[in-house]
Design a protein around this motif. Structure first.
Motif, PDB file in Angstrom:
ATOM      1  N   PRO A 129      43.405 -33.440  15.808  1.00  0.00           N
ATOM      2  CA  PRO A 129      43.127 -34.364  14.706  1.00  0.00           C
ATOM      3  C   PRO A 129      42.679 -33.567  13.474  1.00  0.00           C
ATOM      4  O   PRO A 129      42.247 -32.420  13.600  1.00  0.00           O
ATOM      5  CB  PRO A 129      41.985 -35.224  15.240  1.00  0.00           C
ATOM      6  N   ARG A 131      43.057 -45.003  12.772  1.00  0.00           N
ATOM      7  CA  ARG A 131      44.363 -44.352  12.898  1.00  0.00           C
ATOM      8  C   ARG A 131      44.987 -44.794  14.212  1.00  0.00           C
ATOM      9  O   ARG A 131      44.331 -44.816  15.243  1.00  0.00           O
ATOM     10  CB  ARG A 131      44.210 -42.836  12.909  1.00  0.00           C
ATOM     11  N   ALA A 175      48.471 -30.732  18.112  1.00  0.00           N
ATOM     12  CA  ALA A 175      47.999 -32.058  18.506  1.00  0.00           C
ATOM     13  C   ALA A 175      46.594 -32.349  17.994  1.00  0.00           C
ATOM     14  O   ALA A 175      46.048 -33.409  18.266  1.00  0.00           O
ATOM     15  CB  ALA A 175      48.023 -32.190  20.023  1.00  0.00           C
ATOM     16  N   ARG A 194      43.128 -45.129   0.073  1.00  0.00           N
ATOM     17  CA  ARG A 194      43.297 -44.988   1.512  1.00  0.00           C
ATOM     18  C   ARG A 194      43.116 -43.544   1.972  1.00  0.00           C
ATOM     19  O   ARG A 194      43.125 -43.253   3.160  1.00  0.00           O
ATOM     20  CB  ARG A 194      44.659 -45.516   1.946  1.00  0.00           C
ATOM     21  N   GLU A 195      42.934 -42.624   1.000  1.00  0.00           N
ATOM     22  CA  GLU A 195      42.761 -41.230   1.390  1.00  0.00           C
ATOM     23  C   GLU A 195      41.285 -40.834   1.547  1.00  0.00           C
ATOM     24  O   GLU A 195      40.986 -39.694   1.872  1.00  0.00           O
ATOM     25  CB  GLU A 195      43.423 -40.295   0.368  1.00  0.00           C
ATOM     26  N   PHE A 196      40.351 -41.773   1.296  1.00  0.00           N
ATOM     27  CA  PHE A 196      38.939 -41.429   1.479  1.00  0.00           C
ATOM     28  C   PHE A 196      38.685 -40.911   2.893  1.00  0.00           C
ATOM     29  O   PHE A 196      37.982 -39.926   3.095  1.00  0.00           O
ATOM     30  CB  PHE A 196      38.044 -42.653   1.234  1.00  0.00           C
ATOM     31  N   PRO A 236      49.235 -36.545  20.216  1.00  0.00           N
ATOM     32  CA  PRO A 236      48.081 -36.270  19.356  1.00  0.00           C
ATOM     33  C   PRO A 236      46.775 -36.440  20.122  1.00  0.00           C
ATOM     34  O   PRO A 236      46.613 -37.387  20.879  1.00  0.00           O
ATOM     35  CB  PRO A 236      48.198 -37.332  18.256  1.00  0.00           C
ATOM     36  N   GLN A 237      45.857 -35.495  19.914  1.00  0.00           N
ATOM     37  CA  GLN A 237      44.538 -35.626  20.531  1.00  0.00           C
ATOM     38  C   GLN A 237      43.670 -36.515  19.664  1.00  0.00           C
ATOM     39  O   GLN A 237      43.778 -36.501  18.450  1.00  0.00           O
ATOM     40  CB  GLN A 237      43.877 -34.249  20.643  1.00  0.00           C
ATOM     41  N   LEU A 238      42.805 -37.262  20.326  1.00  0.00           N
ATOM     42  CA  LEU A 238      41.899 -38.136  19.573  1.00  0.00           C
ATOM     43  C   LEU A 238      40.665 -37.354  19.164  1.00  0.00           C
ATOM     44  O   LEU A 238      40.121 -36.579  19.946  1.00  0.00           O
ATOM     45  CB  LEU A 238      41.491 -39.320  20.438  1.00  0.00           C
ATOM     46  N   SER A 239      40.243 -37.582  17.944  1.00  0.00           N
ATOM     47  CA  SER A 239      38.998 -36.956  17.502  1.00  0.00           C
ATOM     48  C   SER A 239      37.847 -37.847  17.949  1.00  0.00           C
ATOM     49  O   SER A 239      38.040 -38.962  18.424  1.00  0.00           O
ATOM     50  CB  SER A 239      38.983 -36.811  15.992  1.00  0.00           C
ATOM     51  N   ARG A 240      36.637 -37.358  17.756  1.00  0.00           N
ATOM     52  CA  ARG A 240      35.464 -38.148  18.083  1.00  0.00           C
ATOM     53  C   ARG A 240      35.480 -39.434  17.260  1.00  0.00           C
ATOM     54  O   ARG A 240      35.222 -40.519  17.766  1.00  0.00           O
ATOM     55  CB  ARG A 240      34.220 -37.317  17.768  1.00  0.00           C
ATOM     56  N   SER A 289      40.909 -39.615   4.905  1.00  0.00           N
ATOM     57  CA  SER A 289      41.574 -38.320   5.098  1.00  0.00           C
ATOM     58  C   SER A 289      40.717 -37.192   4.540  1.00  0.00           C
ATOM     59  O   SER A 289      40.545 -36.151   5.166  1.00  0.00           O
ATOM     60  CB  SER A 289      42.930 -38.313   4.374  1.00  0.00           C
ATOM     61  N   VAL A 290      40.171 -37.420   3.332  1.00  0.00           N
ATOM     62  CA  VAL A 290      39.331 -36.391   2.720  1.00  0.00           C
ATOM     63  C   VAL A 290      38.111 -36.127   3.599  1.00  0.00           C
ATOM     64  O   VAL A 290      37.768 -34.971   3.879  1.00  0.00           O
ATOM     65  CB  VAL A 290      38.895 -36.824   1.309  1.00  0.00           C
ATOM     66  N   SER A 291      37.476 -37.193   4.079  1.00  0.00           N
ATOM     67  CA  SER A 291      36.282 -37.018   4.909  1.00  0.00           C
ATOM     68  C   SER A 291      36.588 -36.192   6.146  1.00  0.00           C
ATOM     69  O   SER A 291      35.847 -35.282   6.489  1.00  0.00           O
ATOM     70  CB  SER A 291      35.726 -38.361   5.369  1.00  0.00           C
ATOM     71  N   SER A 292      37.709 -36.532   6.803  1.00  0.00           N
ATOM     72  CA  SER A 292      37.972 -35.785   8.029  1.00  0.00           C
ATOM     73  C   SER A 292      38.328 -34.335   7.716  1.00  0.00           C
ATOM     74  O   SER A 292      37.985 -33.437   8.472  1.00  0.00           O
ATOM     75  CB  SER A 292      39.053 -36.468   8.865  1.00  0.00           C
ATOM     76  N   LEU A 315      47.250 -35.515   9.561  1.00  0.00           N
ATOM     77  CA  LEU A 315      47.016 -36.907   9.150  1.00  0.00           C
ATOM     78  C   LEU A 315      48.067 -37.826   9.766  1.00  0.00           C
ATOM     79  O   LEU A 315      47.778 -38.951  10.126  1.00  0.00           O
ATOM     80  CB  LEU A 315      47.018 -37.016   7.623  1.00  0.00           C
TER      81      LEU A 315
END
Lengths: 367, 569
Positions: A83, B386, A81, B460-462, B17-21, B464-467, A64
């Protein structure tokens, strides 16, 4: 005693390996060179005062808030690294973070619906999870209709629904009432044991950490102070910070007199000293419950007379201030059972012979 | 693979950090919002500024136009006029609204709900309406013109009166909020320390609402100085900056001088905006979770006085609207007072006819639908993404910038930008689209801030939980964020709709014969001397806005019962 996860870990490969992890916020280092191994099925607590970096470490593990440098490996793969969506964990927050407009069932099923599962499979899994957290009847309610403890169970069920390899708990019990907290503490631990899921919990509550964890990681100002089983942490604190943070501790300044001897005021105490040369300033620490009242039995080691000062009644025992002339102006707090106080008819101002068992005294460098 | 190449290129242990979709999609959206804001706000303003530095041929001439402006007394006198009108109106509005707000929050007067609704009535009318109404009340043939003691309504008096009516609800809403968030314990402490009512007022009440009061002052000042409708209708020979822009552009086709006046008008608006931002930045939460709400105690004579005051103000508000409503039915004021519908026969008059009213409805509907979608989605991306901090900060700034830009200035800036022959977006000039876009932009800031406030209240953690559950963010957006924020979304859409119906300033330069709007038609009919039809058109706007507002209240209640069941315990 707790199962010896630490020893078992010595032969297993670590499930989660954190190496040289540093997290900077601008010029402030929230975490400095953290290295830690966590083993499979283990329950580990990150414990420390607020701002010590424990939550930052958890969020780095989750992806996070990714660390500035250092590695995180999970199940042998480097996930440093990645996500969060590409890592394998379930997470529970202090705020529960339940979706308020979805029923309990829909909350629990939230992560299942994006996977290839049939409706019947999802329903069966949700029902199973609700039984697991002890709420089989509450599935159609909305979060606002539940108590805090119930909401946290739902959050737990939601995090476990997708069978993640790692469970992360961020102060999960801190928002709850004291009674509910104690009850849920026990249940979470039992659930974790039953499922055998590797778990990391962040807490600032030492009692929570001592009762729940297989191993505790005590943190302070971005570094790890000590890692050990609850008993090791309590009995054998490695630093003055740990000694002070866990339980209650008396601290008095002293000077090393020689091997196994330290001087406090005019008192020479026998104790274990590791690698400190003569003349070093030290802090001598002893827990209130370790101060002995000989009651007439002859004790030669570390015995002295003390005057009883304020006596604080704490229910099952008294905590008394002991003032010893030999120790100078420093006083010690000592726990005395109701029985001793009654037998000796102790009251403020009495003189009392006491002793400090050598194996219970800890000596830390610096004053 | 890219990640391997990175690992080799950077120092061994630094993590990139790698980016997610999700991250990539959100950043795509953020960039879209950024491009939108640049095209709809920044570039038009830039074109306007550069226009003010050009001659008629389009060549750069430096400050020549400004020199001309400040050497023409007829022009620069307007600065003083505008500032005077704004200052005087602000004093009146704030004083009247403060007592009204005080009565609503700090007394046990009767009919609080009704008085609250009445006070908000001016929001539903275009600013032309009070001006037209005052013509009937105090004009040369006004029914109570004697009350002015021989002074003419056409000029500063009429403008100030109209502005007070128009800005009253804006000031009231801010001050009601400020007064409602009082900590009752402070008043109990004051009583127990034997402070009298006057001392309590100056030591507890005023400091408590300081920020609300300041904010109300800036809001009213800005609204008045940028308003165009009222001075246009009732200003007579009294020139202000907003009408000067109109005269330069429409009357004399002098676009360069129009741009100069726009820049001059932009200065006080921007200054008020910056001052308000700085002062509000100092505000800390007045109310903590341990605060106790202030409960007024009944005091008979005081409560009666407060009821009387509100009744008087309420009567004046309804009277002004009622006057316009009545006048719109009168055969021939003041000689033949027979009630007829002829003034509603817009099709036989200049201005655009009934088509302009339907255009307004369509324009308002599009603004509400597309504006809400764009603004809420944009606010979500900017608030919840993010990383990407610098870009998000820049877009946040662009989102609050429109607040400082007067409607006339924005409209003129759109002419310069979108009517530029080399602009690939030139094709939207003269269409419904440009009217919708300028209106969305004009009212962007308040909508954006409403959306941001609602989004900040979400855990603000919604995300985070989803991911962690590997649910893409857009599913959570649709399933959780939008339903939970539905009340705020409805508020934004109704705000956009009502303002799109009533606005004149931003659209006055941009309509074409095919896209004439009701408010503009009213203005043009008034210009042509058809005052009664102008009043009739204003009333049509008022009825439409009121209807939509009532529907909104009903819809919100119905929605609350059906889909927001989770809010109740």
């Amino acid at each position: 005693m707790k199962p010896e996860a630490g020893q078992a870990g010595a032969v297993r490969k670590p499930f989660l390996r954190i190496s040289d992890l540093t997290k900077m916020f601008g010029t402030f280092a929230a975490l400095r060179d953290i290295s830690l191994d966590i083993y499979e099925r283990e329950f580990v607590c990150f414990l420390g005062p607020s701002g010590c970096g424990k939550t930052t470490l958890l969020r780095a593990i989750a992806g996070l808030d990714i660390q500035t440098s250092g590695r995180v490996e999970q199940a042998g793969t480097d996930i440093s690294a990645l996500p969060p969506s590409e890592r394998d964990f379930g997470i529970v927050f202090q705020s529960y973070a339940l979706f308020p407009n979805l029923t309990v069932k829909k909350n629990v099923a939230y992560g299942l619906q994006s996977r290839k599962a049939t409706r019947a499979e999802i329903e069966a899994r949700v029902a199973e999870l609700l039984v697991l957290v002890g709420m089989p009847e509450q599935g159609d309610k909305y979060p606002a209709q539940l108590s805090g403890g119930q909401q946290q169970r739902v959050a737990l069920a939601r995090a476990l629904a997708t069978s993640p390899g790692l469970l992360l708990l961020d102060e999960p019990l801190s928002a709850l009432d004291a009674k509910v907290r104690v009850h849920l503490r026990h249940e979470v631990k039992e659930l974790q044991h039953k499922l055998g899921i590797t778990t990391v919990m962040v807490t600032h509550d030492q009692e929570e950490a001592l009762t729940m964890a297989d191993r505790i990681v005590v943190m302070n100002q971005g570094v790890i102070e000590q890692v050990g089983t609850p008993l090791e942490i309590y009995r054998d604190p490695q630093t003055a910070f740990v000694a002070d943070f866990i339980g209650t501790m008396n601290f008095v300044p002293g000077v090393v007199q020689g091997p196994g001897r330290v001087r406090v005021g005019q008192l020479d105490l026998t104790c274990q000293i590791d690698g400190l040369s003569q003349g070093t300033d030290v802090t001598v620490a002893v827990r209130p419950e370790d101060i002995l009242v000989p009651e007439g039995k002859p004790v030669s080691e570390n015995a002295f007379d003390a005057r009883v000062g304020d006596m604080e009644f704490l229910g099952s025992f008294f905590r008394a201030d002991l003032v010893a002339e030999a120790m100078g102006e420093h006083s010690l707090r000592a726990d005395m059972s109701i029985n001793i106080v009654r037998r000796l008819n102790l009251k403020q101002g009495d003189m009392l012979p006491v002793a400090l068992p050598a194996e219970r005294i800890r000596v830390f460098p610096g004053q | 693979m890219a990640s391997n190449a990175q690992a080799i290129a950077t120092p061994a242990h630094t993590v990139r950090p790698q980016l997610s979709r999700d991250d990539r999609i959100m950043r795509g959206f953020i960039l879209l919002v950024g491009v939108w804001m640049v095209v709809t706000v920044l570039l038009p303003l830039y074109f306007m500024l550069s226009k003010s530095l050009e001659d008629r041929g389009g060549d750069f001439v430096g400050l020549v136009n400004y020199a001309a402006y400040f050497s023409t007394p007829a022009l620069f006198y307007s600065i003083g006029n505008s500032l005077t009108i704004a200052a005087v109106s602000t004093v009146f509005t704030i004083s009247l609204a403060f007592v009204y707000a005080y009565a609503l929050t700090r007394s046990c007067m009767i009919g609080k709900g009704t008085f609250r609704v009445i006070a908000l009535v001016p929001l539903l009318a275009p600013s032309l309406l009070p001006a037209i109404s005052f013509v009937y009340l105090f004009g040369n043939q006004g029914i109570i013109k004697g009350l002015l003691g021989g002074n003419t309504i056409y000029g500063p008096i009429g403008i100030v009166m109209g502005e007070v009516f128009y800005t009253f609800p804006h000031a009231l809403m801010i001050m009601v909020v400020a007064l409602a968030t009082a900590d009752g314990r402070l008043y109990e402490a004051a009583v127990s320390l034997r402070a009298g009512p006057v001392r309590t007022f100056f030591t507890v009440t005023l400091p408590g609402i300081k920020y609300g009061l300041i904010s109300a002052v800036f809001v009213v000042f800005t609204l008045v100085i940028t308003d165009f409708g009222i001075p246009k209708v009732i200003g007579g020979q009294y020139n202000v900056l907003a009408t000067d822009i109109y005269k330069q552009v429409i009357g004399q086709q002098n676009f360069q001088m129009g741009a100069v006046v726009s820049v001059v008008l932009l200065i006080p608006a921007v200054a008020a905006f910056i001052a308000d931002r700085i002062i509000q930045g100092r505000q800390t939460a007045a109310l903590t979770s341990s605060s106790v709400a202030y409960e007024p105690k009944p005091r008979r004579s005081y409560d009666l006085a407060m009821t009387g005051y509100c009744a008087l103000i309420g009567f004046m508000i309804l009277g002004i609207v009622g006057m316009a409503a009545y006048a719109s039915f009168v055969q021939f004021w003041p000689y033949n007072l027979t009630l007829v519908l002829k003034n509603y026969n817009f099709d036989v008059m200049d201005g655009g006819g009934w088509a302009s009213f339907y255009n307004s409805l369509r324009m308002a509907a599009y603004t509400a639908v597309f504006g809400t979608a764009i603004i809420f989605t944009g606010a979500y991306m900017v608030e919840k993404a993010r990383g990407f901090g610098a870009v998000r900060g820049g877009i946040q700034f662009l989102c609050i910038l429109p607040m400082a830009v007067p409607g006339m200035v924005l409209g003129l800036a759109y002419i310069f930008f979108f009517n530029h022959p080399d602009n690939p977006l030139n094709f939207i000039y003269g269409t419904m689209a440009i009217l919708v876009i300028v209106t969305i932009t004009h009212f962007y800031t308040v909508s954006h801030l409403t959306a941001i406030t609602a989004l900040k209240q979400m855990d603000r953690e919604f995300e985070s939980v989803s991911s962690s559950l590997k649910v893409p963010f857009y599913k959570t957006f649709v399933r959780v964020t939008v339903p939970v924020c539905m009340p705020a979304i409805l508020d934004v859409s109704i705000y956009l709709f009502v303002n799109a119906m009533t606005t004149v300033s931003a659209v006055i330069f941009l309509y074409s014969p095919d896209t004439a709007l009701a408010s503009v038609a009213a203005l043009n009919m008034d210009d042509a001397g058809d005052i009664a039809p102008a009043a009739a058109m204003c009333m049509m706007i008022f009825y439409a806005a009121a209807t939509v507002r009532i529907l909104h209240v009903l819809a919100t209640r119905g929605l609350a019962r059906r889909t927001q069941a989770w809010r109740t315990r």
